[in-house]
Structures are given as structure tokens and as C-alpha cells.
Scaffold this motif. Structure first.
Motif, PDB file in Angstrom:
ATOM      1  N   TYR A 221       0.816  -1.279   0.023  1.00  0.00           N
ATOM      2  CA  TYR A 221       0.013   0.034  -0.016  1.00  0.00           C
ATOM      3  C   TYR A 221       1.062   1.172   0.133  1.00  0.00           C
ATOM      4  O   TYR A 221       1.902   1.426   0.421  1.00  0.00           O
ATOM      5  N   LYS A 225      -3.132   4.930   1.126  1.00  0.00           N
ATOM      6  CA  LYS A 225      -3.864   3.455   1.145  1.00  0.00           C
ATOM      7  C   LYS A 225      -4.223   3.032  -0.034  1.00  0.00           C
ATOM      8  O   LYS A 225      -4.808   1.991   0.034  1.00  0.00           O
ATOM      9  N   THR A 226      -3.931   3.468  -1.195  1.00  0.00           N
ATOM     10  CA  THR A 226      -4.277   2.850  -2.454  1.00  0.00           C
ATOM     11  C   THR A 226      -3.284   1.649  -2.520  1.00  0.00           C
ATOM     12  O   THR A 226      -2.133   1.760  -2.255  1.00  0.00           O
ATOM     13  N   PRO A 227      -3.763   0.564  -2.886  1.00  0.00           N
ATOM     14  CA  PRO A 227      -3.152  -0.874  -3.225  1.00  0.00           C
ATOM     15  C   PRO A 227      -2.388  -0.832  -4.580  1.00  0.00           C
ATOM     16  O   PRO A 227      -2.482  -0.183  -5.399  1.00  0.00           O
ATOM     17  N   GLN A 339     -11.676  -7.550  -4.926  1.00  0.00           N
ATOM     18  CA  GLN A 339     -11.360  -6.243  -4.759  1.00  0.00           C
ATOM     19  C   GLN A 339     -11.782  -5.409  -3.742  1.00  0.00           C
ATOM     20  O   GLN A 339     -11.030  -4.553  -3.524  1.00  0.00           O
ATOM     21  N   TRP A 340     -12.802  -5.588  -3.022  1.00  0.00           N
ATOM     22  CA  TRP A 340     -13.508  -4.682  -1.936  1.00  0.00           C
ATOM     23  C   TRP A 340     -12.073  -5.047  -0.674  1.00  0.00           C
ATOM     24  O   TRP A 340     -11.860  -3.877   0.120  1.00  0.00           O
ATOM     25  N   GLU A 342      -9.066  -5.494  -0.856  1.00  0.00           N
ATOM     26  CA  GLU A 342      -7.925  -5.105  -1.151  1.00  0.00           C
ATOM     27  C   GLU A 342      -7.778  -3.579  -1.112  1.00  0.00           C
ATOM     28  O   GLU A 342      -6.788  -2.922  -0.498  1.00  0.00           O
ATOM     29  N   ARG A 343      -9.081  -3.034  -1.485  1.00  0.00           N
ATOM     30  CA  ARG A 343      -9.197  -1.531  -1.098  1.00  0.00           C
ATOM     31  C   ARG A 343      -9.392  -1.203   0.380  1.00  0.00           C
ATOM     32  O   ARG A 343      -9.166  -0.048   0.663  1.00  0.00           O
TER      33      ARG A 343
END
Length: 461
Positions: A221, A225-227, A339-340, A342-343
Motif C-alpha cells: 500500500y 492507502k491505495t493498493p 477487490q473490496w 484489497e481496497r
């Protein structure tokens, strides 16, 4: 004299077919038991071979510097699981006891006198107790293999020893007893034919707890906080791993009949299993294509596995068309939940909770929707689902089972891993993580030539 001999021959000729038929009648049960035993032994081998699938899938889905470690710990942890399950876990799961755990059958002898005295929940099958043990051990090993997905690329090797043994002794077998060993969920009529909850949800929940407590891998990250994408090093290994798991599932689900002689019902279960897997893979690939603009291979692989996980509970209770729906929904739901998560900051390297947890929940609930009255009666567990006139009764039992198992494993995993984190520690040092667990934990790389070249060129792998 001649007349007497002719009479004797005539009587023998009349009696011989009768005697032969009587002998055949006496042989049929023995033959059936022998065929059942061979079938369950074959199914156990297929499920144990799924460990090879997990090794390839996880190694291919992680970085090169951790590949040897990820693959090698599969052997270590299955060995630990076998010993712990033989000593204690099998008795807790299938031994006679109370509504919550078994109290007999520890230290399995493989002798039928122990089976008769200790394992009433398995008495419906004449398969020898040693083969039943191996089959159920294979399931425990799969659940533990799923749990390790949340530990990947950053957990200390001693944690695998300690948590692996405790998971096999005090977590997995308790829920197994509730559903399969004559426990409270079994008495309510919960439908989980081969383990969407017992095997997959349990392993996935432990993986989720580990993922949360270990925290994300270095570089996963950004500060906002973006992966970042951390791709696996070999998609070919991952594909081969999924193919092996798909094949192994034909032992997992059909083998749970513990019989090859029940009107060939194991063949029907193989059919629903296969159709669900096919639908899950295709649906996940299409949805990833729509979402990313590219057809994503890892998403397709996860779709296959999620569908297999979902149909594991329902395979013996639903029509073939429903198996396709269950598999397709599992593939799509797993894609979006991955996806959720991970975000949301949850770094689950193998997507263990999305593939095995979310799909396990969906699969368990799906029997409360799609279970037919005819198949439920044939299996002898539970009743019809909502769409077949059963109302909310079976769906409510399924939901209760999911909640009970999820809460139990969540709490115990947090306690065990929390204690380990406060004492021996869960995570390797930052330096050890950067150089890779192959070298830091084992002293050699799984890919020594490639890693040496990468180090010389200053390339991160």
C-alpha cells in the motif's frame, strides 16, 4: 443302480444353481464393502493430492523469493496435521461424545474394535476405520492449507508449527463434530455435504484473522492507502495448481458418499461439481474482462475455485441447473469481494477469504434456496430449500451454521494468534521479508540461479 445315479445327478443339477445363488447372496455384502473401501481410499488419495495443487497455486501466486518456502511448508504442515489429527483431532471430530465435541477415539488404532466403540457417527459406512481416518485427515489438511493463504510471504516458520497443531486439534475438529460428527448442527439438519463451511469457511476465517494481525506486506500500500499490485511470479504454476485442485475435488465431493454402490450417486455429485466449476471460471473471466478491460487469468482461476468451494455443500442436494447458477454466482461474488478487501487494506495474498470464505458462505446458504425434496430425502439430511417449497426453515438452519462456525473460528483464531503475536511474534523482520523467506528461513532459494542474477542486477523479485 443306473436309475439311482441318474436320479442323483438330476437332484444335483437342480440344486447347483440354488447353491451357487446362495453363495452369491452371501458374497454380495462383502463385495460391496470391498468396492466401497477401494473407492474411499481412492478418494482420500485424490484429496491428499490436492496438497500438490495448493503448493503450485500458492507458489505461483507469490513472489519468486518466497516460492520454495511457500511450497515446502505444504509438506511440513500436512505432516503436523496428520500427527495431530491422529492423536486428538479425529476423536474430537467423530468420536462419540456430546453436542459440541467427541470424547472417544483418540490415538486411532485402525482396528475395528475401536471403531465400534468410539465412532458411531461413521457407522453408516462399512469402510474400514483406517480408510475413513485417512479420508477425513485429507479434509483437515485442506482446511489448514487454506488457512496458510493469509500467512503468505511474511509469517515466521515457528508459527506454522504452533498454529498448525492447534488448528488441527481445537478448531477444525470441533466444527466438524457439530456438522458431521453427530453434534448440534447435525441434529438440526444442516446440509453441508462435503464441507463448504466445515472445511473452507474454517480455513478462510483463520486466514482472515492472520491477514489482519500480520498486516500488509511491505510495498503493498502507498501512503494514501491505495493498493499496489504484487503479482505472482508464475501464472503457469498457478494454472496447473488449479487443474490439480479441480481433479482432486472429484475425490472431495463424490468421495463423501463413502460408498460407490449407492445407485452410482457419486457420479451425479461429480456432475454437479464439474458444472459448477466450469460456470464459475467462465463467469469470473467475463466479469474481470468487463471490469478491467482485459481478461484476467488469476480472476478466472479464483472463479473456478470459488465455484468448487460453493458447490461443496450443495453438490448432493441440488439439480444440475442450480449447480451452474451456484458456481457462476460464486465466481462473480468472489471477484468483487476480492477487490473490496484489497481496497479496504486487507492484504490477502492468495485471496483466501474471498475464494474460500465468501464462496463457502454462499455455497452453504445456497442449499437453503435450491435443495430439492427428493435429493434431501435421498441423502437423509435436512429438507427442501426455499425455491422448492421448504420456506425459510432450511435456509435458517444454514445461516445459523454459518454464523456459529464463523464466530467460533474467528474468536479462537484471534486468541491463539494474538497470544503468539505477543510472545514468539508472528512476522519476520523487515530485512528478512525483503530478502525473501526462502533465504531467511531456509538458507537457500527455490530459484537459486534466477535469484542470484536478480541480486547482481539489483532487481526486486
Amino acid at each position: 443302480m443306473v436309475k439311482k445315479l441318474l436320479l442323483a445327478f438330476g437332484v444335483m443339477a437342480l440344486l447347483f444353481p440354488t447353491l451357487a445363488f446362495a453363495a452369491d447372496e452371501a458374497t454380495v455384502p462383502q463385495l460391496q464393502s470391498a468396492i466401497d473401501a477401494v473407492w474411499v481410499m481412492l478418494a482420500a488419495i485424490l484429496v491428499i493430492f490436492m496438497q500438490a495443487g495448493f503448493a503450485l497455486l500458492e507458489a505461483g501466486s507469490t513472489r519468486m523469493k518466497n516460492a520454495g518456502h511457500v511450497a515446502g511448508k505444504t509438506i511440513l504442515t500436512f505432516g503436523l496435521c496428520a500427527i495431530a489429527f491422529w492423536a486428538v483431532g479425529f476423536g474430537f471430530a467423530f468420536g462419540d461424545g456430546n453436542a459440541f465435541f467427541g470424547t472417544t477415539g483418540f490415538f486411532v488404532t485402525g482396528l475395528e474394535d475401536q471403531a465400534a466403540a468410539s465412532f458411531g457417527s461413521l457407522s453408516f459406512s462399512d469402510v474400514p476405520i483406517g480408510i475413513k481416518f485417512l479420508f477425513q485427515l485429507a479434509f483437515a489438511g485442506v482446511s489448514l492449507a487454506i488457512a496458510w493463504g493469509g500467512f503468505a510471504e511474511r509469517a515466521k516458520l515457528p508459527v506454522y508449527f504452533i498454529f498448525g497443531i492447534l488448528f488441527t486439534v481445537v478448531i477444525y475438529p470441533i466444527v466438524a463434530h457439530w456438522v458431521w460428527g453427530g453434534g448440534w448442527l447435525s441434529k438440526l439438519g444442516m446440509q453441508d455435504f462435503a464441507g463448504s463451511t466445515v472445511v473452507h469457511l474454517q480455513g478462510a476465517t483463520a486466514a482472515l484473522v492472520a491477514t489482519i494481525l500480520l498486516k500488509p506486506r511491505i510495498g503493498k500500500y502507498n501512503k494514501d492507502k491505495t493498493p499496489n499490485l504484487i503479482p505472482g511470479h508464475n501464472q503457469v504454476l498457478s494454472v496447473l495448481g488449479v487443474i490439480i485442485l479441480w481433479i482432486g475435488w472429484f475425490g472431495f465431493n463424490p468421495g463423501s458418499t463413502l460408498s460407490a454402490m449407492n445407485d452410482g450417486f457419486f457420479g451425479y455429485i461429480a456432475l454437479t461439481t464439474n458444472m459448477a466449476a466450469a460456470a464459475g471460471g467462465v463467469a469470473a473471466l467475463i466479469i474481470s474482462w468487463m471490469y478491467f478491460g482485459k481478461a484476467d487469468i488469476p480472476s478466472m482461476l479464483n472463479g473456478v475455485l470459488a465455484a468448487l468451494v460453493a458447490i461443496t455443500a450443495a453438490c448432493a442436494f441440488v439439480d444440475t441447473w442450480a449447480a451452474i447458477v451456484i458456481g457462476a454466482v460464486a465466481g462473480i461474488v468472489t471477484f468483487f469481494t476480492a477487490q473490496w478487501f484489497e481496497r479496504a487494506g486487507i492484504d490477502d495474498p492468495i485471496y483466501a477469504f474471498s475464494v474460500h470464505g465468501i464462496a463457502g458462505i454462499w455455497g452453504t446458504l445456497s442449499t437453503g434456496l435450491f435443495a430439492t425434496p427428493e435429493l434431501s430425502a435421498k441423502v437423509g439430511v435436512g429438507g427442501a430449500g426455499l425455491f422448492y417449497g421448504g420456506g425459510l426453515h432450511q435456509l435458517g438452519i444454514q445461516a445459523l451454521g454459518v454464523f456459529g462456525a464463523l464466530a467460533f473460528v474467528l474468536v479462537l483464531s484471534f486468541i491463539i494468534l494474538g497470544i503468539l503475536k505477543a510472545t514468539v511474534g508472528l512476522r519476520v523482520t523487515e530485512e528478512e521479508e525483503i530478502i525473501g523467506l526462502d533465504l531467511s528461513e531456509h538458507g537457500s532459494y527455490g530459484y537459486p540461479e534466477q535469484m542470484k542474477k536478480a541480486a547482481q542486477n539489483g532487481v526486486s523479485v
